[in-house]
Write an enzyme that holds these catalytic residues in place. Sequence first.
Site, PDB file in Angstrom:
ATOM      1  N   SER A 183       0.843  -1.192   0.000  1.00 47.21           N
ATOM      2  CA  SER A 183       0.000   0.000   0.000  1.00 47.21           C
ATOM      3  C   SER A 183       0.884   1.250   0.000  1.00 47.21           C
ATOM      4  CB  SER A 183      -0.958  -0.023   1.196  1.00 47.21           C
ATOM      5  OG  SER A 183      -1.938   0.979   1.085  1.00 47.21           O
ATOM      6  N   ASP A 431      -8.682  -6.156  -4.408  1.00 48.78           N
ATOM      7  CA  ASP A 431      -8.271  -5.040  -3.552  1.00 48.78           C
ATOM      8  C   ASP A 431      -9.427  -4.058  -3.420  1.00 48.78           C
ATOM      9  OD1 ASP A 431      -7.055  -2.596  -2.549  1.00 48.78           O
ATOM     10  OD2 ASP A 431      -5.127  -3.449  -3.100  1.00 48.78           O
ATOM     11  N   HIS A 467      -6.795  -6.073  -0.022  1.00 55.95           N
ATOM     12  CA  HIS A 467      -5.745  -5.062   0.085  1.00 55.95           C
ATOM     13  C   HIS A 467      -4.710  -5.458   1.137  1.00 55.95           C
ATOM     14  CE1 HIS A 467      -3.803  -1.255  -0.399  1.00 55.95           C
ATOM     15  NE2 HIS A 467      -3.956  -0.954   0.878  1.00 55.95           N
TER      16      HIS A 467
END
Length: 550
Positions: A183, A431, A467
């Site tokens: 991320s 995600d 994610h």
Amino acid sequence: MAINPSFADACHASAIALPTLFGAEITNIHASAVTNFSLSSSPSAAWTKSQFSNLDFCNVTISYTHPGQKDNVTVYVYLPPALQWNGRFATAGGGGWGAMMSGGMTSIPAIDAGFAVAETDAGVATDALTSADWALLSPGNPDINRLEIFASKALHDMAVIGKSVVGSFYGQSPAYSYWIGCSQGGRQGIMMAQRYPGDFDGILALAPAVNWGHFFPVMAWPHQRMYEEKAFPRACEFAALRDAAIEACDMLDGVQDGVISAPELCNFDPIGKINQPFFCKDTNSTLHFTTAATRIAQAAWTGPRGSDGKFLWYGYAMDADLSMITATTCKDAKSSNPANCTANPFSNAASCDDESVDCTAVPFPLSDSWFRHWVTADPELDTTSLSRDDFTSLIHQGIQHYDSIIGTRDPDLSAFQKHGGKLLTWHGITDQIIPFGGSTSYHDRVASLDPRVNDYFRLFLAPGTAHCLPGNGPFPYRALEDLIEWVERGVAPERLVAQRIEDLDAETGLLRHDVERAGDRGRPLCLYPKRQEYIGGDVGVMGSYRCVSP
């Protein structure tokens, strides 16, 4: 447990040479020995082991400032005892609006694996959901210097400081240096490849938050469509639409597993569900799909569009869990009908699950902070009445003002390639925060400059992976080992292996012995742009799949 005297002596600030950092002034150094450290975590990003115990390491904390910028940055370097050090240096990336992760989520697994590890706070608050505490000098005046430090400068500083401390502590420099992040941490890693190509030999940049100004507004897009529709559907309606999409497209890859592995083949149209019944778990009743919910879900899947229908950025996969970015709340949690409200993900307010309750959207904190504290520099910005043109304009403003600082989408990786660096990325197709289309787009742009991109930058898509975390599908569990093989032995991964989390041992992160004995378990993740195709046999075995070109 008594501390080994030699370890205790080495773990002392006076025994560690002060790093030399161009453009900065070291203000403090502190060292302390940590013993018998334990952590119970969960599988995430590069790590599938989740139980850690009896860890010893030296925590070296160094604070510094860039003269004239009134900042205070802290770097933490964690050093396992010399006999436990694997000779490598690694960093632990951040998440959201934080330059580092709290609680040791990314640093402790690396220490446990024998790495000397560094992380930085980049001089900002560690609250990952918002930049409210540090973005503005005053309303209308964003702190550009601090954003630049956060976006890139502090990352290079950390590499310099970390390697210096490692060399001083062990008496030798690390043989190899790795960036590990997901991320925000993935974006940080790719930024290092772009701006500081000689700092790391290998970069594991997972679900990277590149194309910052393009994708941040995507998180606010479903709510923008709610304001336009003047409707705030229940969470269970979006969940039912997701289930319907999975039912329609699950078998396109030949395997029924609750995952859409071939999203490019999925033509599910939610508009066809209008007025059809579905069961709402929240209300324990049968309801009917509304026009507003189907339009909002379709918008989330296709991505933001201008008032002229022009593409602005990629949307989410149909099997992604969009509950956070479609969250709604009762305007008055103390209304006369509080039984129809349930807790929302971001506060103690309530979310709407009954048409009789007056509802509104719960802004997603990450994108809300982007619009309020950076794009407009107005903490009081009213996002509830933006026209489509207003929303589009804010996207363009964010890109114009900040793309060169934090966009992290420069496709020229030639300097990184010349340094011999290797960049490995996987991105979960499901995600729910960063659409995977941003990663494929970036890889395509790098490839357009250099057709030999796979010599130094490899991308893999992971069906069913959320994610940075496991989702409904198998999870890539040995990507760091694959990167090390590539960097240190020249063996480039042609595919990554994904495993069901329930088949992994929490104490080791590896396949349980009873599963391992069952044969070549797992699912292959294919080198982009190839995708996984089922060819028959046991769906849990690698040999039952092949990688094919789209």
